[in-house]
Design a protein around this motif. Structure first.
Motif, PDB file in Angstrom:
ATOM      1  N   ALA A   1      -4.457  14.539  -8.714  1.00 59.55           N
ATOM      2  CA  ALA A   1      -4.541  15.986  -8.471  1.00 59.55           C
ATOM      3  C   ALA A   1      -3.364  16.458  -7.617  1.00 59.55           C
ATOM      4  O   ALA A   1      -2.739  17.490  -7.911  1.00 59.55           O
ATOM      5  N   PHE A   2      -3.049  15.706  -6.550  1.00 57.78           N
ATOM      6  CA  PHE A   2      -1.921  16.078  -5.685  1.00 57.78           C
ATOM      7  C   PHE A   2      -0.602  16.006  -6.450  1.00 57.78           C
ATOM      8  O   PHE A   2       0.275  16.860  -6.282  1.00 57.78           O
ATOM      9  N   ARG A   3      -0.488  14.986  -7.307  1.00 57.43           N
ATOM     10  CA  ARG A   3       0.742  14.840  -8.089  1.00 57.43           C
ATOM     11  C   ARG A   3       0.905  16.024  -9.049  1.00 57.43           C
ATOM     12  O   ARG A   3       2.019  16.546  -9.233  1.00 57.43           O
ATOM     13  N   ALA A   4      -0.218  16.445  -9.659  1.00 54.14           N
ATOM     14  CA  ALA A   4      -0.170  17.586 -10.584  1.00 54.14           C
ATOM     15  C   ALA A   4       0.193  18.873  -9.846  1.00 54.14           C
ATOM     16  O   ALA A   4       1.002  19.679 -10.339  1.00 54.14           O
ATOM     17  N   GLU A   5      -0.397  19.058  -8.662  1.00 51.21           N
ATOM     18  CA  GLU A   5      -0.082  20.254  -7.868  1.00 51.21           C
ATOM     19  C   GLU A   5       1.384  20.261  -7.460  1.00 51.21           C
ATOM     20  O   GLU A   5       2.054  21.301  -7.501  1.00 51.21           O
ATOM     21  N   ARG A   6       1.888  19.102  -7.050  1.00 51.92           N
ATOM     22  CA  ARG A   6       3.290  19.002  -6.646  1.00 51.92           C
ATOM     23  C   ARG A   6       4.211  19.334  -7.812  1.00 51.92           C
ATOM     24  O   ARG A   6       5.195  20.072  -7.665  1.00 51.92           O
ATOM     25  N   PHE A   7       3.875  18.792  -9.001  1.00 49.48           N
ATOM     26  CA  PHE A   7       4.722  19.027 -10.178  1.00 49.48           C
ATOM     27  C   PHE A   7       4.722  20.504 -10.561  1.00 49.48           C
ATOM     28  O   PHE A   7       5.775  21.090 -10.818  1.00 49.48           O
ATOM     29  N   SER A   8       3.512  21.111 -10.589  1.00 39.87           N
ATOM     30  CA  SER A   8       3.426  22.518 -10.994  1.00 39.87           C
ATOM     31  C   SER A   8       4.152  23.410 -10.002  1.00 39.87           C
ATOM     32  O   SER A   8       4.838  24.363 -10.387  1.00 39.87           O
ATOM     33  N   PHE A   9       4.015  23.082  -8.713  1.00 43.54           N
ATOM     34  CA  PHE A   9       4.712  23.864  -7.703  1.00 43.54           C
ATOM     35  C   PHE A   9       6.227  23.715  -7.851  1.00 43.54           C
ATOM     36  O   PHE A   9       6.976  24.689  -7.810  1.00 43.54           O
ATOM     37  N   HIS A  10       6.665  22.463  -8.016  1.00 42.74           N
ATOM     38  CA  HIS A  10       8.095  22.184  -8.146  1.00 42.74           C
ATOM     39  C   HIS A  10       8.654  22.879  -9.383  1.00 42.74           C
ATOM     40  O   HIS A  10       9.750  23.469  -9.360  1.00 42.74           O
ATOM     41  N   PHE A  11       7.906  22.816 -10.496  1.00 45.15           N
ATOM     42  CA  PHE A  11       8.355  23.445 -11.746  1.00 45.15           C
ATOM     43  C   PHE A  11       8.424  24.960 -11.592  1.00 45.15           C
ATOM     44  O   PHE A  11       9.395  25.593 -12.025  1.00 45.15           O
ATOM     45  N   PHE A  12       7.383  25.550 -10.975  1.00 45.03           N
ATOM     46  CA  PHE A  12       7.323  26.998 -10.808  1.00 45.03           C
ATOM     47  C   PHE A  12       8.508  27.517  -9.999  1.00 45.03           C
ATOM     48  O   PHE A  12       9.177  28.469 -10.394  1.00 45.03           O
ATOM     49  N   PHE A  13       8.774  26.860  -8.865  1.00 51.93           N
ATOM     50  CA  PHE A  13       9.876  27.330  -8.029  1.00 51.93           C
ATOM     51  C   PHE A  13      11.236  26.985  -8.623  1.00 51.93           C
ATOM     52  O   PHE A  13      12.209  27.711  -8.416  1.00 51.93           O
ATOM     53  N   GLY A  14      11.295  25.892  -9.385  1.00 53.70           N
ATOM     54  CA  GLY A  14      12.536  25.597 -10.098  1.00 53.70           C
ATOM     55  C   GLY A  14      12.839  26.670 -11.124  1.00 53.70           C
ATOM     56  O   GLY A  14      13.987  27.101 -11.287  1.00 53.70           O
ATOM     57  N   LEU A  15      11.775  27.123 -11.807  1.00 51.17           N
ATOM     58  CA  LEU A  15      11.931  28.193 -12.792  1.00 51.17           C
ATOM     59  C   LEU A  15      12.365  29.496 -12.133  1.00 51.17           C
ATOM     60  O   LEU A  15      13.240  30.212 -12.646  1.00 51.17           O
ATOM     61  N   LEU A  16      11.764  29.804 -10.983  1.00 45.53           N
ATOM     62  CA  LEU A  16      12.138  31.010 -10.251  1.00 45.53           C
ATOM     63  C   LEU A  16      13.606  30.971  -9.829  1.00 45.53           C
ATOM     64  O   LEU A  16      14.326  31.973  -9.923  1.00 45.53           O
ATOM     65  N   LEU A  17      14.043  29.809  -9.337  1.00 44.70           N
ATOM     66  CA  LEU A  17      15.442  29.666  -8.932  1.00 44.70           C
ATOM     67  C   LEU A  17      16.371  29.837 -10.122  1.00 44.70           C
ATOM     68  O   LEU A  17      17.446  30.460 -10.018  1.00 44.70           O
ATOM     69  N   PHE A  18      15.942  29.282 -11.286  1.00 43.87           N
ATOM     70  CA  PHE A  18      16.762  29.406 -12.491  1.00 43.87           C
ATOM     71  C   PHE A  18      16.871  30.869 -12.924  1.00 43.87           C
ATOM     72  O   PHE A  18      17.970  31.364 -13.238  1.00 43.87           O
ATOM     73  N   ILE A  19      15.708  31.570 -12.931  1.00 44.33           N
ATOM     74  CA  ILE A  19      15.704  32.991 -13.304  1.00 44.33           C
ATOM     75  C   ILE A  19      16.551  33.803 -12.336  1.00 44.33           C
ATOM     76  O   ILE A  19      17.313  34.700 -12.729  1.00 44.33           O
ATOM     77  N   ASN A  20      16.445  33.474 -11.052  1.00 48.68           N
ATOM     78  CA  ASN A  20      17.218  34.178 -10.033  1.00 48.68           C
ATOM     79  C   ASN A  20      18.724  33.977 -10.239  1.00 48.68           C
ATOM     80  O   ASN A  20      19.521  34.920 -10.155  1.00 48.68           O
ATOM     81  N   ALA A  21      19.079  32.721 -10.548  1.00 47.88           N
ATOM     82  CA  ALA A  21      20.493  32.417 -10.783  1.00 47.88           C
ATOM     83  C   ALA A  21      21.006  33.137 -12.033  1.00 47.88           C
ATOM     84  O   ALA A  21      22.127  33.673 -12.052  1.00 47.88           O
ATOM     85  N   MET A  22      20.193  33.160 -13.092  1.00 49.80           N
ATOM     86  CA  MET A  22      20.578  33.856 -14.321  1.00 49.80           C
ATOM     87  C   MET A  22      20.740  35.349 -14.079  1.00 49.80           C
ATOM     88  O   MET A  22      21.682  35.984 -14.591  1.00 49.80           O
ATOM     89  N   PHE A  23      19.832  35.914 -13.278  1.00 51.70           N
ATOM     90  CA  PHE A  23      19.889  37.353 -12.975  1.00 51.70           C
ATOM     91  C   PHE A  23      21.191  37.714 -12.271  1.00 51.70           C
ATOM     92  O   PHE A  23      21.885  38.655 -12.665  1.00 51.70           O
ATOM     93  N   TRP A  24      21.490  36.946 -11.195  1.00 57.30           N
ATOM     94  CA  TRP A  24      22.728  37.253 -10.456  1.00 57.30           C
ATOM     95  C   TRP A  24      23.969  36.936 -11.290  1.00 57.30           C
ATOM     96  O   TRP A  24      24.997  37.617 -11.176  1.00 57.30           O
ATOM     97  N   GLY A  25      23.887  35.906 -12.133  1.00 60.48           N
ATOM     98  CA  GLY A  25      25.011  35.602 -13.007  1.00 60.48           C
ATOM     99  C   GLY A  25      25.246  36.730 -13.998  1.00 60.48           C
ATOM    100  O   GLY A  25      26.404  37.106 -14.283  1.00 60.48           O
TER     101      GLY A  25
END
Length: 359
Positions: A324-348
């Motif tokens: 359960a902790f591993r799944a939460e960590r992965f989903s959190f990591h993926f979610f914020f990675g996606l946000l960072l990617f979207i943010n980078a694309m927006f500013w680019g």
């Protein structure tokens, strides 16, 4: 106050010094009250009287004698502060109300000592959680009372039950430490736990860890002096494993509390206390800690021979928690990675559009 708060309480010499200082405080506060009665206005005179009464009560409180006289002085001080809290500027009223609240525990404790109160140990503990300079002596007394109560309860605590095992506890110090930890656990695991703020819970967890570490230290000392008695060694090793496992459980619960606390601050920039927002990497680090905690606990419970069904089920539960902790960590990591990617694309994209407009 400084002498009263030394580790393990003041020694005989420090105690004599402490009581001597309190006697001087009573003398000078009484003289000051007499001077204010002649030279000061009525409010100043009353405040000085209340303070003198408080000091007289504090001296008797520390001397463990004349509880009825100590009670009378504390009540007298409280009555004056209650009256003064009704008048004057707002700041003075607030200060007087604070003094009334600080005196209340000492009054209740004196009533308890003279036999006019049915104050329970749990209520004494609740009073001990209050803050204020007037409570310093009270807290020192409270700790002594609770230590005595634990010693009495520990006399009937002969075994430690854990996952189907029953380990004998022969060392009184080990019993007292475990009993102290179990009392504290009621505050963070009981029905009233939801009403406690996270900071308060974290402080209680720290006390639980200290108590269990003290118990383990006593067990290790007993093991070192056990000699060649294999049965005694087996019991002590089993007890050490059980206490370590409970300590591991509490560590996981404490870190889960840290995760929930960090999540609540994740989107905050700064609140009223200038508290910093949680960084994503801090939350990832907490999840890594939880994964390590569950792995260590699972390894500990799985070790040894002749495991009981309760131990097998507990180890399986640890594995499920780890997933359960591993799944939460992965989903959190993926979610914020996606946000960072979207943010980078927006500013680019903005940068690219600005370049097109300029050209």
């Amino acid at each position: 106050m400084e002498k009263r708060q030394v580790l393990d309480g003041p020694n005989a010499r420090q105690r004599i010094y402490l009581i001597g200082r309190l006697r001087k405080a009573v003398k000078w506060s009484t003289l000051f009250a007499q001077l204010c009665a002649i030279k000061g206005d009525s409010r100043t005179s009353l405040e000085a009287e209340a303070y003198a009464s408080f000091m007289k009560g504090s001296l008797l409180f520390e001397q463990d004698q004349n509880w009825d006289t100590a009670l009378m002085n504390f009540k007298s001080a409280r009555a004056v502060y209650e009256e003064l809290a009704k008048y004057g500027d707002l700041e003075s009223q607030v200060l007087c109300r604070e003094r009334v609240e600080e005196l209340e525990p000492s009054i209740r404790y004196c009533l308890h000592k003279v036999g006019e109160s049915n104050l329970q140990a749990s209520e004494l503990l609740q009073i001990g959680e209050m803050e204020g300079p007037a409570l310093d002596l009270f807290k020192a007394k409270l700790e002594a009372v609770m230590a005595e109560a634990r010693s009495q309860q520990a006399a009937s605590m002969t075994e430690f039950h854990w996952l189907g095992h029953r380990f004998p506890i022969s060392n009184p110090k080990t019993r007292v430490s475990i009993l102290k930890a179990q009392e504290l656990e009621k505050d963070v695991l009981g029905s009233s736990a939801n009403s406690l703020p996270p900071e308060k819970k974290l402080g209680i967890f720290d006390k639980i860890f200290t108590a269990y570490h003290e118990a383990r230290s006593c067990i290790r000392n007993d093991l070192a002096s056990a000699g060649n008695s294999e049965n005694v060694k087996d019991d002590l090793n089993g007890l050490d494993k059980a206490v370590s496992a409970v300590l591991g459980q509490r560590t996981i619960e404490r870190n889960q509390l840290l995760v929930n606390n960090a999540k609540s601050k994740l989107t905050k920039r700064r609140d009223d206390k200038n508290e910093k927002a949680t960084k994503p990497e801090e939350l990832v680090r907490l999840y890594d800690l939880l994964l390590q905690n569950t792995s260590d606990l699972s390894d500990l419970v799985s070790s040894g021979r002749d495991r009981k069904p309760e131990e097998v089920a507990f180890a399986e539960d640890c594995e499920l928690k780890s997933l359960a902790f591993r799944a939460e960590r992965f989903s959190f990591h993926f979610f914020f990675g996606l946000l960072l990617f979207i943010n980078a694309m927006f500013w680019g994209l903005l940068l690219y559009l600005s370049f097109l407009i300029e050209s």
